[in-house]
Write an enzyme that holds these catalytic residues in place. Structure first.
Site, mmCIF file in Angstrom:
data_model
loop_
_atom_site.group_PDB
_atom_site.id
_atom_site.type_symbol
_atom_site.label_atom_id
_atom_site.label_comp_id
_atom_site.label_asym_id
_atom_site.label_seq_id
_atom_site.Cartn_x
_atom_site.Cartn_y
_atom_site.Cartn_z
ATOM 1 N N ASP A 1 -39.576 52.644 85.502
ATOM 2 C CA ASP A 1 -40.094 51.300 85.771
ATOM 3 C C ASP A 1 -41.201 51.427 86.811
ATOM 4 O O ASP A 1 -41.255 52.408 87.560
ATOM 5 C CB ASP A 1 -38.967 50.381 86.273
ATOM 6 C CG ASP A 1 -39.300 48.908 86.056
ATOM 7 O OD1 ASP A 1 -38.756 48.296 85.134
ATOM 8 O OD2 ASP A 1 -40.144 48.369 86.824
ATOM 9 N N THR B 1 -40.283 42.863 71.954
ATOM 10 C CA THR B 1 -40.625 41.943 70.868
ATOM 11 C C THR B 1 -42.144 41.799 70.828
ATOM 12 O O THR B 1 -42.749 41.304 71.783
ATOM 13 C CB THR B 1 -39.964 40.579 71.101
ATOM 14 O OG1 THR B 1 -38.551 40.789 71.150
ATOM 15 C CG2 THR B 1 -40.288 39.604 69.976
ATOM 16 N N CYS C 1 -36.489 34.236 75.531
ATOM 17 C CA CYS C 1 -36.799 34.674 74.159
ATOM 18 C C CYS C 1 -37.227 33.540 73.241
ATOM 19 O O CYS C 1 -38.353 33.550 72.736
ATOM 20 C CB CYS C 1 -35.591 35.385 73.577
ATOM 21 S SG CYS C 1 -35.080 36.772 74.595
ATOM 22 N N LYS D 1 -28.383 29.639 80.602
ATOM 23 C CA LYS D 1 -27.076 29.588 79.942
ATOM 24 C C LYS D 1 -26.072 30.214 80.888
ATOM 25 O O LYS D 1 -26.476 30.879 81.858
ATOM 26 C CB LYS D 1 -27.106 30.299 78.593
ATOM 27 C CG LYS D 1 -27.318 31.805 78.658
ATOM 28 C CD LYS D 1 -27.237 32.406 77.250
ATOM 29 C CE LYS D 1 -27.266 33.917 77.316
ATOM 30 N NZ LYS D 1 -27.183 34.534 76.003
#
Ligand code: UGA
Length: 431
Positions: free
Chosen positions: A31, A119, A256, A316
């Site tokens: 990273d 993605t 997302c 969430k």
């Protein structure tokens, strides 16, 4: 056993690295953030993801962390790209981090395969292929291997997936990526690179559509007296439809669905295609949290000077992730209507940016709702089942509870003295 470099120590990279180590591979996670790498080296996991800490600790001898791309690639045969692809100003995914990893791969001595987990828009694989060829890495294979893991259950989802998707132009590359997952009991679907990229976006778009559809039905239920929970239970029993992602609420959030639905719409727009269905999903979802504020305002007869508690802030439960959380829209809307806002959340990090710098955070639910005119359940934290709601109704100025996740039972809450509003169900009032 393979030697693998994982680029990116975020949600996806850490879960991917830890799970690949668990499958027996030797993994170096790289990273660019020194604080993150230092924490990981000290054995601290910088994100909340159930099971991840144990997995990292249990595979310590096969798992290393570094800031140095060269070190990560010194012995690696395979490089997984797991960096984030945030939205750019145009709604297209910002691929700058992906391109910087592709740059880092130049000259890697033992690299045979690049695997894209991030993605990315359909067509990215072709562009990476061209970039690899241009960098003299024509011998390095490329595969798209999208993830279908949800935050909060990512480790379980990675190790018990419905399918493993491998998009590759070359059969040997596809076979290698499938072999990396040996030990996982799931069908491997080998498709083209473009289909793998598209499948990821289509899956997220369809899930977002399902949620939005039930949210629209919920609004009609509110207007007609039907109960969306009963409706969803009946609809979900049809095996052609399935019970999942039919939970009405405050709209989808997270890192997302909002980003990927906009990115897919942007890709289609770039091809001159309007994609009206997905456009409507995005629009309806954007309204969902605002509708909740409008309903509270209408019930209270105005919000100026009213005090409202937000119960749950993360997008969430089971995560500390605040990205695209409906709580931010609700807090900002309440504040701009002149309300005073307090909040409770068991896991959200300390928040100092707008609107949170104007929101008073409390350590327990009763303190958050004290003297409030309304409380809004924004995140369905299980802890909310254990609240003494009778006491909560007592300490509030106006006992109005808006349950944005249909977590609680309307009759019970009316029994505790609340006017209880929820999504797609009749408002329950104390008799
Ligand atoms: C989602 C997908 O579920 C994963 O398959 C995918 O891999 C991931 O995005 C990704 O692209 O990386 P995630 O965003 O972690 O995972 O969370 P979900 O559990 O799918 O929830 C997304 C949002 O939808 C949340 O705001 C949740 O509250 C909302 N939701 C979900 C509903 O409002 N109703 C439902 O019935 C289900």
């Amino acid at each position: 056993m393979h030697d693998i470099a994982v680029f990116g120590a975020g949600y996806i990279g850490l879960v991917t690295g830890a799970c690949l180590a668990q499958l027996g591979h030797r993994v170096t996670v790289r990273d660019i953030r020194p604080d993150r790498v230092d924490a990981l080296r000290r054995g601290e996991v910088p994100i909340h993801e159930p099971g991840l800490g144990d997995l990292i600790a249990g595979n310590a001898e096969r798992l290393r962390f570094t800031l140095d791309a060269e070190e990560a690639l010194r012995t690696a045969e395979v490089a997984f790209v797991c960096v984030d692809t945030p939205p750019s100003a145009s709604g297209d995914a910002d691929l700058s981090r992906v391109w910087s990893v592709v740059e880092d791969l130049r000259g890697a001595p033992r690299l045979t395969t690049v695997v894209m987990k991030s993605t990315v828009p359909v067509g990215t694989g072709d562009r990476v292929r061209v970039a690899l060829d241009a960098a003299g890495m024509g011998h390095v294979g490329y595969a798209s291997n999208p993830e279908f893991t949800a935050e909060g259950t990512a480790v379980r989802d990675f190790l018990n997936p419905d399918r493993i998707v491998v998009g590759a132009a070359d059969q040997e590359v596809a076979a290698l990526v499938a072999r990396l997952h040996r030990g996982i009991d799931a069908p491997v679907q080998e498709v083209s690179v473009a289909s793998a990229e598209m499948a990821k976006m289509a899956a997220n778009a369809l899930l977002a559509t399902k949620i939005t559809f039930i949210n629209e039905i919920a609004a009609v239920c509110e207007a007609t007296g039907a109960d969306v929970e009963e409706v969803a239970a009946v609809v979900g029993r049809d095996h052609r439809l399935g019970p999942h992602f039919l939970k009405a609420g405050l709209g989808y959030g997270g890192s997302c669905f909002p980003k990927d639905s906009r990115a897919l719409r942007a890709i289609a727009s770039n091809c001159g295609l309007p994609l009206p269905l997905l456009g409507a999903v995005i629009e309806v979802n954007d309204l969902q949290a605002r509708r909740a504020v409008a309903r509270v305002r209408s019930e209270l007869g105005g919000l100026r000077g009213r005090q409202v508690a937000l119960l749950g802030l993360t997008f969430k439960p089971g995560t500390d992730d605040m990205r695209q959380a409906p709580s931010a829209v609700i807090a900002a809307r309440l504040l701009s209507e002149g309300a005073v806002v307090t909040a409770w959340d068991p896991m959200a990090p300390e928040l100092t940016d707008t609107p949170w710098n104007q929101v008073e955070r409390k350590d327990d639910v009763l303190a958050a709702v004290a003297d409030c005119d309304a409380a809004v359940i924004v995140t369905e934290w299980p802890e909310l089942h254990d609240v003494d709601w009778g006491k909560a109704a007592e300490v509030m100025s106006t006992p109005l509870l808006f349950d944005g996740r249909n977590l609680l039972d309307p009759a019970d809450q009316a029994g505790h003295g609340f006017t209880y509003m929820s999504v797609g169900r009749a408002t329950a009032r104390q008799c």
